[in-house]
Scaffold this motif. Structure first.
Motif, PDB file in Angstrom:
ATOM      1  N   ASP A  72       0.773  -1.412  -0.019  1.00  7.04           N
ATOM      2  CA  ASP A  72       0.086  -0.009  -0.098  1.00  7.04           C
ATOM      3  C   ASP A  72       0.885   1.149  -0.010  1.00  7.04           C
ATOM      4  OD1 ASP A  72      -2.290  -1.434  -0.085  1.00  7.04           O
ATOM      5  OD2 ASP A  72      -2.746  -1.177   1.995  1.00  7.04           O
ATOM      6  N   LEU A  73       1.986   1.296   0.522  1.00  5.82           N
ATOM      7  CA  LEU A  73       2.825   2.440   0.861  1.00  5.82           C
ATOM      8  C   LEU A  73       3.617   2.616  -0.511  1.00  5.82           C
ATOM      9  CD1 LEU A  73       4.478   2.179   4.348  1.00  5.82           C
ATOM     10  CD2 LEU A  73       2.642   3.693   3.578  1.00  5.82           C
ATOM     11  N   ALA A  74       3.871   1.612  -1.005  1.00  5.08           N
ATOM     12  CA  ALA A  74       4.437   1.613  -2.449  1.00  5.08           C
ATOM     13  C   ALA A  74       3.608   2.094  -3.506  1.00  5.08           C
ATOM     14  CB  ALA A  74       5.432   0.273  -2.982  1.00  5.08           C
ATOM     15  N   LEU A  75       2.307   1.745  -3.407  1.00  8.29           N
ATOM     16  CA  LEU A  75       1.237   2.033  -4.282  1.00  8.29           C
ATOM     17  C   LEU A  75       1.111   3.697  -4.218  1.00  8.29           C
ATOM     18  CD1 LEU A  75      -1.189   1.180  -6.616  1.00  8.29           C
ATOM     19  CD2 LEU A  75      -2.434   1.385  -4.586  1.00  8.29           C
ATOM     20  N   VAL A  76       1.039   4.068  -3.049  1.00  2.86           N
ATOM     21  CA  VAL A  76       0.705   5.765  -3.061  1.00  2.86           C
ATOM     22  C   VAL A  76       1.938   6.430  -3.471  1.00  2.86           C
ATOM     23  CG1 VAL A  76       0.442   7.478  -1.015  1.00  2.86           C
ATOM     24  CG2 VAL A  76      -0.875   5.365  -1.142  1.00  2.86           C
ATOM     25  N   ARG A  77       3.098   5.783  -3.241  1.00  3.39           N
ATOM     26  CA  ARG A  77       4.435   6.536  -3.719  1.00  3.39           C
ATOM     27  C   ARG A  77       4.437   6.602  -5.344  1.00  3.39           C
ATOM     28  NH1 ARG A  77       6.174   5.315   1.218  1.00  3.39           N
ATOM     29  NH2 ARG A  77       8.169   6.441   2.019  1.00  3.39           N
ATOM     30  N   LEU A  78       3.814   5.495  -5.796  1.00 10.09           N
ATOM     31  CA  LEU A  78       3.941   5.515  -7.261  1.00 10.09           C
ATOM     32  C   LEU A  78       2.878   6.399  -7.953  1.00 10.09           C
ATOM     33  CD1 LEU A  78       3.919   1.487  -7.917  1.00 10.09           C
ATOM     34  CD2 LEU A  78       5.388   3.190  -8.928  1.00 10.09           C
ATOM     35  N   MET A  79       1.598   6.346  -7.147  1.00  7.19           N
ATOM     36  CA  MET A  79       0.450   7.301  -7.492  1.00  7.19           C
ATOM     37  C   MET A  79       0.725   8.814  -7.351  1.00  7.19           C
ATOM     38  SD  MET A  79      -2.617   5.211  -5.987  1.00  7.19           S
ATOM     39  CE  MET A  79      -4.005   5.988  -7.264  1.00  7.19           C
ATOM     40  N   GLY A  80       1.550   9.211  -6.340  1.00  8.91           N
ATOM     41  CA  GLY A  80       1.889  10.552  -5.994  1.00  8.91           C
ATOM     42  C   GLY A  80       0.840  11.367  -5.770  1.00  8.91           C
ATOM     43  N   ASP A  81       0.602  12.491  -6.417  1.00  3.84           N
ATOM     44  CA  ASP A  81      -0.234  13.219  -6.144  1.00  3.84           C
ATOM     45  C   ASP A  81      -1.889  12.745  -6.902  1.00  3.84           C
ATOM     46  OD1 ASP A  81       1.340  15.035  -5.246  1.00  3.84           O
ATOM     47  OD2 ASP A  81       1.508  16.390  -7.077  1.00  3.84           O
ATOM     48  N   ASN A  82      -1.799  11.695  -7.337  1.00  3.04           N
ATOM     49  CA  ASN A  82      -3.020  11.197  -8.031  1.00  3.04           C
ATOM     50  C   ASN A  82      -3.579  10.077  -7.050  1.00  3.04           C
ATOM     51  OD1 ASN A  82      -2.796  12.461 -10.417  1.00  3.04           O
ATOM     52  ND2 ASN A  82      -1.419  11.023 -11.132  1.00  3.04           N
ATOM     53  N   ALA A  83      -3.081   9.827  -5.817  1.00  2.00           N
ATOM     54  CA  ALA A  83      -3.538   9.036  -4.882  1.00  2.00           C
ATOM     55  C   ALA A  83      -4.810   9.510  -4.485  1.00  2.00           C
ATOM     56  CB  ALA A  83      -2.534   8.969  -3.622  1.00  2.00           C
ATOM     57  N   GLY A  84      -5.801   8.741  -4.226  1.00  2.00           N
ATOM     58  CA  GLY A  84      -7.282   9.256  -3.741  1.00  2.00           C
ATOM     59  C   GLY A  84      -7.374   8.993  -2.215  1.00  2.00           C
ATOM     60  N   ASP A  85      -8.679   9.308  -1.808  1.00  2.00           N
ATOM     61  CA  ASP A  85      -8.806   9.374  -0.298  1.00  2.00           C
ATOM     62  C   ASP A  85      -8.865   8.049   0.209  1.00  2.00           C
ATOM     63  OD1 ASP A  85      -9.199  12.179  -0.411  1.00  2.00           O
ATOM     64  OD2 ASP A  85     -11.349  12.154  -0.638  1.00  2.00           O
ATOM     65  N   ASN A  86      -9.067   7.173  -0.500  1.00  2.00           N
ATOM     66  CA  ASN A  86      -9.149   5.675   0.009  1.00  2.00           C
ATOM     67  C   ASN A  86      -7.593   5.169   0.428  1.00  2.00           C
ATOM     68  OD1 ASN A  86     -11.947   5.547   0.054  1.00  2.00           O
ATOM     69  ND2 ASN A  86     -11.924   4.428  -1.913  1.00  2.00           N
ATOM     70  N   GLU A  87      -6.766   5.507  -0.801  1.00  2.00           N
ATOM     71  CA  GLU A  87      -5.204   5.075  -0.846  1.00  2.00           C
ATOM     72  C   GLU A  87      -4.697   5.936   0.481  1.00  2.00           C
ATOM     73  OE1 GLU A  87      -6.761   4.199  -4.761  1.00  2.00           O
ATOM     74  OE2 GLU A  87      -6.625   5.923  -3.602  1.00  2.00           O
ATOM     75  N   ARG A  88      -5.028   7.340   0.681  1.00  6.28           N
ATOM     76  CA  ARG A  88      -4.411   7.939   1.785  1.00  6.28           C
ATOM     77  C   ARG A  88      -4.864   7.764   2.891  1.00  6.28           C
ATOM     78  NH1 ARG A  88      -1.879  11.981  -0.653  1.00  6.28           N
ATOM     79  NH2 ARG A  88      -2.210  12.647  -2.594  1.00  6.28           N
ATOM     80  N   ALA A  89      -6.159   7.023   3.360  1.00  7.34           N
ATOM     81  CA  ALA A  89      -6.810   6.726   4.437  1.00  7.34           C
ATOM     82  C   ALA A  89      -6.053   5.301   4.984  1.00  7.34           C
ATOM     83  CB  ALA A  89      -8.244   6.324   4.269  1.00  7.34           C
ATOM     84  N   ASP A  90      -5.603   4.452   3.884  1.00  7.11           N
ATOM     85  CA  ASP A  90      -4.850   3.285   4.047  1.00  7.11           C
ATOM     86  C   ASP A  90      -3.557   3.592   4.433  1.00  7.11           C
ATOM     87  OD1 ASP A  90      -7.039   1.767   3.254  1.00  7.11           O
ATOM     88  OD2 ASP A  90      -6.106   1.343   1.167  1.00  7.11           O
ATOM     89  N   VAL A  91      -3.012   4.355   4.046  1.00  6.49           N
ATOM     90  CA  VAL A  91      -1.729   5.153   4.513  1.00  6.49           C
ATOM     91  C   VAL A  91      -1.742   5.499   5.976  1.00  6.49           C
ATOM     92  CG1 VAL A  91       0.275   6.502   4.284  1.00  6.49           C
ATOM     93  CG2 VAL A  91      -0.631   5.231   2.412  1.00  6.49           C
ATOM     94  N   LYS A  92      -2.469   6.314   6.286  1.00  8.07           N
ATOM     95  CA  LYS A  92      -2.778   6.883   7.606  1.00  8.07           C
ATOM     96  C   LYS A  92      -2.999   5.505   8.644  1.00  8.07           C
ATOM     97  CE  LYS A  92      -5.657   9.945  10.382  1.00  8.07           C
ATOM     98  NZ  LYS A  92      -5.328   9.098  11.623  1.00  8.07           N
ATOM     99  N   ARG A  93      -3.814   4.718   8.209  1.00  5.85           N
ATOM    100  CA  ARG A  93      -4.005   3.531   9.281  1.00  5.85           C
ATOM    101  C   ARG A  93      -2.995   2.644   9.268  1.00  5.85           C
ATOM    102  NH1 ARG A  93      -6.014  -1.149   7.118  1.00  5.85           N
ATOM    103  NH2 ARG A  93      -6.686  -0.219   5.402  1.00  5.85           N
ATOM    104  N   HIS A  94      -2.183   2.482   8.153  1.00  2.46           N
ATOM    105  CA  HIS A  94      -0.987   1.666   8.438  1.00  2.46           C
ATOM    106  C   HIS A  94       0.243   2.538   9.213  1.00  2.46           C
ATOM    107  CE1 HIS A  94      -2.493  -0.811   5.515  1.00  2.46           C
ATOM    108  NE2 HIS A  94      -2.102  -0.555   4.513  1.00  2.46           N
TER     109      HIS A  94
END
Length: 148
Positions: A72-94
């Protein structure tokens, strides 16, 4: 590393990873391993930052939760500014989870120096005496029946 290229493919699929890693021209139409491996290494290094004070690194076996967090962290890094709210919520939870690990509130592996808890013995139970109830001695002093 806590996750592999195949872990990422299993979670997010090849088409999505091609879209996120094949960003330089000329486009290859395939997953660019160098980009993916860099993001996985960055995510693993971040996880290590939380584990280093509690566990001997590298871990002998990677717990499934760390594999999930790394992906999940790698995905958000790959997405950069295009990461959505769901991905950012996952990162916060992690991150909250990893902070709990760092504080010692959450164990991801059994400590080596804790003995096996099996065979500690049986539980003993002694019921004792009844304190309250409707036995005859209590009914004899019931003010609602007019007797004391």
């Amino acid at each position: 590393m806590y996750a592999t290229r195949q872990d990422m493919i299993d979670r997010y699929g090849t088409p999505r990873l091609v879209q996120l890693t094949d960003v330089n021209s000329p486009l290859t139409g395939a997953i660019v391993d160098a980009v993916l491996e860099t993001k996985l290494a960055d995510a693993s290094a971040e996880i290590d930052g939380y584990l280093v004070g509690r566990y001997a690194l590298p871990l002998a076996t990677v717990p499934a939760i760390l594999r999930t967090i790394c992906c999940d962290l790698a995905l958000v890094r790959l997405m950069g500014d295009n990461a959505g709210d769901n991905e950012r919520a996952d990162v916060k939870r992690h991150m909250d989870y990893l902070r709990g690990v760092a504080k010692g509130d959450i164990l991801i592996t059994a400590p080596a120096d804790v003995p096996d808890q099996a065979g500690l013995g049986s539980v003993m139970f002694e019921p004792g005496q009844k304190v309250m109830g409707r036995e005859a001695e209590y009914l004899a002093c019931d003010p609602y029946r007019g007797r004391w």
